[in-house]
Write a protein that holds these residues in place. Structure first.
Motif, PDB file in Angstrom:
ATOM      1  N   MET A 121     -12.694   8.822  -4.791  1.00  0.00           N
ATOM      2  CA  MET A 121     -13.768   9.323  -5.648  1.00  0.00           C
ATOM      3  C   MET A 121     -14.860   8.263  -5.798  1.00  0.00           C
ATOM      4  O   MET A 121     -16.052   8.564  -5.716  1.00  0.00           O
ATOM      5  N   ILE A 131      -8.591   7.885  -6.846  1.00  0.00           N
ATOM      6  CA  ILE A 131      -9.654   7.181  -7.564  1.00  0.00           C
ATOM      7  C   ILE A 131     -10.489   6.355  -6.598  1.00  0.00           C
ATOM      8  O   ILE A 131     -11.723   6.322  -6.691  1.00  0.00           O
ATOM      9  N   LEU A 132      -9.821   5.722  -5.642  1.00  0.00           N
ATOM     10  CA  LEU A 132     -10.556   4.972  -4.623  1.00  0.00           C
ATOM     11  C   LEU A 132     -11.501   5.901  -3.868  1.00  0.00           C
ATOM     12  O   LEU A 132     -12.682   5.599  -3.694  1.00  0.00           O
ATOM     13  N   LEU A 156       0.833  -1.209   0.000  1.00  0.00           N
ATOM     14  CA  LEU A 156       0.000   0.000   0.000  1.00  0.00           C
ATOM     15  C   LEU A 156       0.862   1.252   0.000  1.00  0.00           C
ATOM     16  O   LEU A 156       0.522   2.249  -0.626  1.00  0.00           O
ATOM     17  N   LEU A 206      -6.301   7.150   4.387  1.00  0.00           N
ATOM     18  CA  LEU A 206      -5.870   5.859   3.851  1.00  0.00           C
ATOM     19  C   LEU A 206      -4.496   5.989   3.210  1.00  0.00           C
ATOM     20  O   LEU A 206      -3.650   5.095   3.323  1.00  0.00           O
ATOM     21  N   ALA A 250      -2.565  15.301  -5.551  1.00  0.00           N
ATOM     22  CA  ALA A 250      -3.155  14.455  -6.590  1.00  0.00           C
ATOM     23  C   ALA A 250      -4.496  13.812  -6.196  1.00  0.00           C
ATOM     24  O   ALA A 250      -5.446  13.887  -6.973  1.00  0.00           O
ATOM     25  N   VAL A 262      -8.386  14.423  -8.084  1.00  0.00           N
ATOM     26  CA  VAL A 262      -9.263  13.385  -8.618  1.00  0.00           C
ATOM     27  C   VAL A 262     -10.640  13.452  -7.960  1.00  0.00           C
ATOM     28  O   VAL A 262     -11.674  13.309  -8.613  1.00  0.00           O
ATOM     29  N   VAL A 276       1.674   2.316  -3.511  1.00  0.00           N
ATOM     30  CA  VAL A 276       0.620   2.647  -4.477  1.00  0.00           C
ATOM     31  C   VAL A 276       0.642   4.156  -4.729  1.00  0.00           C
ATOM     32  O   VAL A 276       0.676   4.926  -3.777  1.00  0.00           O
ATOM     33  N   PRO A 277       0.653   4.585  -5.998  1.00  0.00           N
ATOM     34  CA  PRO A 277       0.693   6.029  -6.284  1.00  0.00           C
ATOM     35  C   PRO A 277      -0.496   6.747  -5.665  1.00  0.00           C
ATOM     36  O   PRO A 277      -1.602   6.198  -5.602  1.00  0.00           O
ATOM     37  N   SER A 278      -0.254   7.993  -5.214  1.00  0.00           N
ATOM     38  CA  SER A 278      -1.293   8.713  -4.486  1.00  0.00           C
ATOM     39  C   SER A 278      -2.539   8.910  -5.346  1.00  0.00           C
ATOM     40  O   SER A 278      -3.658   8.948  -4.829  1.00  0.00           O
ATOM     41  N   ILE A 279      -2.351   8.999  -6.657  1.00  0.00           N
ATOM     42  CA  ILE A 279      -3.513   9.279  -7.497  1.00  0.00           C
ATOM     43  C   ILE A 279      -4.486   8.101  -7.509  1.00  0.00           C
ATOM     44  O   ILE A 279      -5.695   8.269  -7.655  1.00  0.00           O
ATOM     45  N   VAL A 280      -3.959   6.893  -7.302  1.00  0.00           N
ATOM     46  CA  VAL A 280      -4.833   5.718  -7.242  1.00  0.00           C
ATOM     47  C   VAL A 280      -5.724   5.794  -5.995  1.00  0.00           C
ATOM     48  O   VAL A 280      -6.897   5.431  -6.036  1.00  0.00           O
ATOM     49  N   TYR A 281      -5.167   6.318  -4.897  1.00  0.00           N
ATOM     50  CA  TYR A 281      -6.000   6.549  -3.715  1.00  0.00           C
ATOM     51  C   TYR A 281      -7.099   7.548  -4.035  1.00  0.00           C
ATOM     52  O   TYR A 281      -8.221   7.452  -3.526  1.00  0.00           O
TER      53      TYR A 281
END
Lengths: 318, 294
Positions: B133, B130-131, B120, B155, B219, B223, B123-128
């Motif tokens: 959002m 998306i989660l 975890l 998170l 980031a 998103v 994991v790139p911050s932008i993926v968080y």
């Protein structure tokens, strides 16, 4: 007897009572004792839920995307035109932009990071090391948005001063700045690997008449190689996932080109652009967001697992 | 017959030593390079932004006209974001650390959670983003409010605080908890009264570091969809908001339209960096002052 009385007076109960009560398991203490592990377990499960949440959201929406756009078109398409009349969703321009910006970043961060590590671990005195290292760590603590601002308003104009053909948004400048951002990470991880090489090995080489430089290149670096490679891989992973610097300084042209003076879009920057408004939920563009994010997630996950594998598998034990 | 030709050795040695010394300076320059860039960055930002910082800038609302624009909304947004992030990360982070270090049986599950946390962290911050959002903004229908942003950020920084808390719990010497057990204390009593207080400075340092990460991160919030519009000051965790990094972002990308926006961005960067500097200084003070050595 006096002690018994004292407790009796104080608590208005005897020790037998207390023991009986404890055995009954009805007092607060023993209830918390049973409940707390369960609560803590649930709390610890949140981190697993997070992973499941990430994988689940990415996966379901990505599958929905691939129902609309064939998977082969996505991974082999060189044209990305999400907003046009006949939208095309080829991810290669984004992957290309991501890889090129990461290569530029690593060309800066790799050599400088490793030279910094060599200086700090092999040449610097303890005092110099203790002053320089925290200063380098400041570099790692600066928010990426600040680096983005720096790339856009300082580095790009500077480059254009010397090479006027460079576009106002280009992949070169964010790549370079991203490299600077990653230096401390590579330097500190590589330095850890180098300092854990036992001194006896250095002394042996020095006693045979080597210079410090020869010790560094023939003894220390080979012995610390697994850690150094792992730091590189983590650096690449960081560069792939970096968002704000490339979003600000590299623009949003979805060029499929290898010309670093041009604007290119990375996977991360695409996610920012699309989520920044134009995509109504349920549209194909909206789902493309998840497909790109999934690709990004898999890229960085592979890099992170690779880093762990390298540092575990090829570690030299002393 | 001489086994060692001293002249030859002398000749070779000189060039080897020269190489050593030359490369030593090269390595030194490489080390300094990062610091020079840092200095240029800070000087540049201060030159551009310092003259824009005054009381009006700090207390005004956002405005399209650069002379009247202020960052009070962003400061309040950052504050409310922290109101969500601090308790959530502390409870989740410290709870997970206690579970992993003190309650979980050493085995498959524990190492699974541990690996999971390490992954975890990568994991790139932008993926968080998306989660956040998908889950908080849309599925749970919070909208793009402080609560959704704060939970997403929590998170994101959770791995940092978990690892820090684990390390400081591990550093509490065994004999303290054994003494506590010896006095008849139960496990939770020992955790609450002995281990946590002893580990507190380390936990606080870690949580301040994760907090400064959350304050500077942009980031995930992009998103989630923080509006660039002029919104009223947030007054609670269910209000829409903006934060300092978002303001820097919008002013930077709009600086091609209105040149002064770049200066406003620089001024906001100064405020943000000062804030982060104060937080980190606090962390260092706590670490040095309260860290007990056993």
């Amino acid at each position: 007897m006096a002690l018994d009385n004292k407790i009796d007076n104080h608590d208005k109960r005897s020790i037998q009572d207390m023991i009986a009560k404890k055995k009954n398991g009805k007092n607060i203490t023993s209830i918390t004792e049973k409940v707390m592990p369960a609560i803590l377990f649930l709390i610890a499960a949140v981190s697993i839920l997070t992973t499941i949440g990430i994988v689940y959201t990415l996966l379901t929406e990505t599958i929905e995307f691939f129902k609309r756009v064939p998977i082969m078109d996505f991974f082999t398409g060189t044209v990305l035109k999400p907003l046009s009349q006949n939208p095309e969703f080829g991810v290669l321009p984004l992957i290309n932009g991501t890889i090129i910006s990461s290569i530029i970043a690593m060309l800066v961060a790799g050599p400088i990071g490793i030279m910094t590590a060599v200086f700090l671990s092999e040449y610097a005195s303890e005092r110099v090391r203790r002053t320089l290292k925290p200063m380098l760590e400041i570099l790692a603590g600066i928010p990426t948005i600040v680096y983005g601002f720096f790339a856009f308003t300082f580095v790009t104009p500077l480059i254009r001063e010397f090479f006027p053909s460079v576009e106002a948004t280009n992949i070169l400048s964010p790549g370079l700045v991203m490299g600077v951002m990653i230096i401390p990470m590579i330097a500190s991880l590589s330095e850890d690997a180098m300092t854990s090489v036992p001194n006896a090995m250095r002394e042996g080489a020095l006693a045979l008449g080597s210079t410090k430089l020869e010790v560094t290149f023939r003894v220390v670096i080979p012995a610390a190689l697994s850690g150094i490679i792992a730091s590189f891989v983590l650096g690449i992973s960081r560069a792939i996932g970096e968002t704000m610097i490339v979003t600000i300084a590299s623009g949003s042209s979805k060029n499929f080109t290898f010309d670093i003076t041009q604007s290119m879009q990375t996977m991360t920057a695409y996610i920012v652009e699309v989520s920044g408004g134009e995509a109504p939920a349920g549209s194909t563009i909206y789902y493309s967001l998840y497909a790109v994010a999934m690709t990004l997630f898999v890229f960085t996950l592979i890099m992170n697992l690779l880093a762990r594998y390298v540092s575990r598998k090829f570690r030299e034990e002393y | 017959m001489k086994y060692v030709d001293t002249n030859q050795v002398q000749k070779n040695m000189n060039s080897r030593l020269l190489k050593n010394n030359v490369l030593k300076s090269v390595f030194f320059l490489a080390t300094i390079f990062g610091l020079i860039v840092l200095a240029v960055l800070i000087i540049r930002v201060i030159m551009q932004g310092a003259s824009w910082i005054n009381m009006d800038f700090l207390t005004n609302k956002l405005s399209t006209s650069p002379d009247r624009a202020g960052i009070m909304g962003a400061i309040l947004g950052t504050f409310w974001l922290m109101v969500v992030v601090i308790p959530v990360t502390l409870i989740l982070g410290v709870g997970t650390a206690i579970y992993l270090e003190l309650y979980a049986r050493k085995g498959r599950f524990q190492s699974f959670v541990q690996t999971n946390i390490a992954n975890l962290a990568g994991v790139p911050s932008i993926v968080y983003g998306i989660l956040g959002m998908t889950i908080f903004v849309r599925a749970l229908d919070f909208g793009n409010v402080v609560l959704a942003g704060g939970l997403t950020m929590s998170l994101l920084v959770l791995p940092i605080i978990i690892v820090a808390a684990q390390e400081s719990i591990r550093a509490v010497p065994q004999h303290l908890s054994e003494a506590s057990y010896g006095m008849g204390a139960t496990k939770w009593q020992t955790v609450k009264n002995i281990i946590l207080p002893a580990a507190l400075p380390g936990i606080l340092t870690g949580s301040i570091l994760s907090l400064s990460r959350a304050i500077g991160e942009t980031a995930p919030l992009v998103v989630i969809g923080i509006p660039a519009l002029l919104i009223p000051f947030p007054g609670g965790i269910m209000d829409r908001f903006t934060v300092l990094p978002m303001q820097i972002y919008y002013w930077t990308i709009d600086s091609s339209l209105v040149e002064e926006y770049a200066n406003l961005a620089a001024a906001t960067i100064i405020v943000l960096l000062v804030l982060l500097f104060l937080l980190n200084a606090t962390a260092i003070v706590i670490r040095n002052k309260f860290q007990k050595r056993y």
